[in-house]
Design a protein around this motif. Sequence first.
Motif, PDB file in Angstrom:
ATOM      1  N   SER A 319     -30.521   9.805   7.823  1.00 49.25           N
ATOM      2  CA  SER A 319     -31.970   9.576   7.865  1.00 49.25           C
ATOM      3  C   SER A 319     -32.479   9.448   6.435  1.00 49.25           C
ATOM      4  N   ASP A 342     -30.845   4.811   8.146  1.00 47.01           N
ATOM      5  CA  ASP A 342     -31.546   4.272   9.312  1.00 47.01           C
ATOM      6  C   ASP A 342     -33.031   4.201   8.926  1.00 47.01           C
ATOM      7  N   THR A 345     -36.229   5.946  10.337  1.00 50.97           N
ATOM      8  CA  THR A 345     -36.557   7.352  10.045  1.00 50.97           C
ATOM      9  C   THR A 345     -37.477   7.471   8.820  1.00 50.97           C
TER      10      THR A 345
END
Length: 346
Positions: A319, A342, A345
């Motif tokens: 994240s 990602d 996030t």
Amino acid sequence: MITAKARAVDGPDQPFRTTEIKRRDLDSHDVLIEIKYAGICHSDIHTAHGEWGPVNYPLVPGHEIAGIVTEVGPEVTKYKVGDRVGVGCMVDSCGECENCRKGDEQYCLNGNIPTYAGVDKYGEPTQGGYSTHIVVTEGFVVRIPDSISLDAAAPLLCAGITTYSPLNHWEAGPDKRVAVVGLGGLGHMAVKIAHAMGAEVTVLSQTLKKKEDGLHFGAESYFATNNPETFEKLAGSFDLIINTVSAQIDIDAYLSLLALDGTLVNVGAPGEPLSLNVMSLIGHRRSFAGSTIGGIRETQEMLDFCAEHNIVPKIEIISADEIDEAYKRVLASDVKYRFVIDISTM
Ligand code: NAP
Ligand code: ZN
């Protein structure tokens, strides 16, 4: 102007923080990309830490970008809304010099514009892929083949092309013995790509800890460089060595592993100079070379090659809150084998 959420760093020893950055309004050939994933390259760390020279903070790193086109400028012909695309280490170049005309934009004689820590054509600092959106001229955007997921595609935009290009240039193939030094982000891609090109691949890693992975990626053999016997045993045995190490190493020791006419290509880019003794070269007509990323055409060729050969990086998705921790782990050679953020996030 488009507002993007981003993670920025304010100085060499500062943690990442949440911020907002502006992306320019689309020019006629620009595309707006909603970023889905961004890889963490060791170059992000060298830059964020100021190891390559002064940096204009705040800095948003990230040059392994995969996402979806969400808007296109009026004269864009290559892409349409919804296309799966990637952006690597550069976002523009002069387009007119000899090297650009040949498709070697990475060697633009007027200097290519890096994805981050550069200044764009409009005089604005460039900011990279640790962000939700980016605007890039269509000529510096590549298409991600359908068979490659966006998270796995991201590291190909730097780690993939940086290793594909020298392997291609120095003709790794069935009759070539290739050694890869360092099994990190670049190194593991080099092993997979050289193997797919048909070369006989050896990994030279500090220890044997990752041996099973290295063989699984396609290496025939794997040696520990912390064992001095490795250098005796392998003396004169490679045609091509790709050094991906992010720190200073004893270049002469690695040159001694090259056969007659062999080449050691440095893609690793430590902040400190690397030195060598010319005697390591002249006795065996060896070469010491360097290489940086690849041109846009070659980057597309690499993506298509990876799709054709089912090559994807081995990634660990994190994240946006875990970037600092990921940097620490990369520095400790504790990465298997690329961290990918990602962006949802963010
Ligand atoms: P990485 O994931 O950290 O991999 C580097 C690997 O080098 C490590 O996994 C480790 O492998 C080995 N290593 C690290 N410190 C070492 C030391 N002190 N002595 C010996 N080996 C050591 O980094 P990366 O993202 O692959 O990037 C590697 C280098 O390439 C960086 O300097 C980066 O800036 C540069 N780079 C250059 C280009 C270019 O265009 N030329 C593009 C991208 C990156 P083992 O654990 O297997 O020993
Ligand atoms: Zn990189």
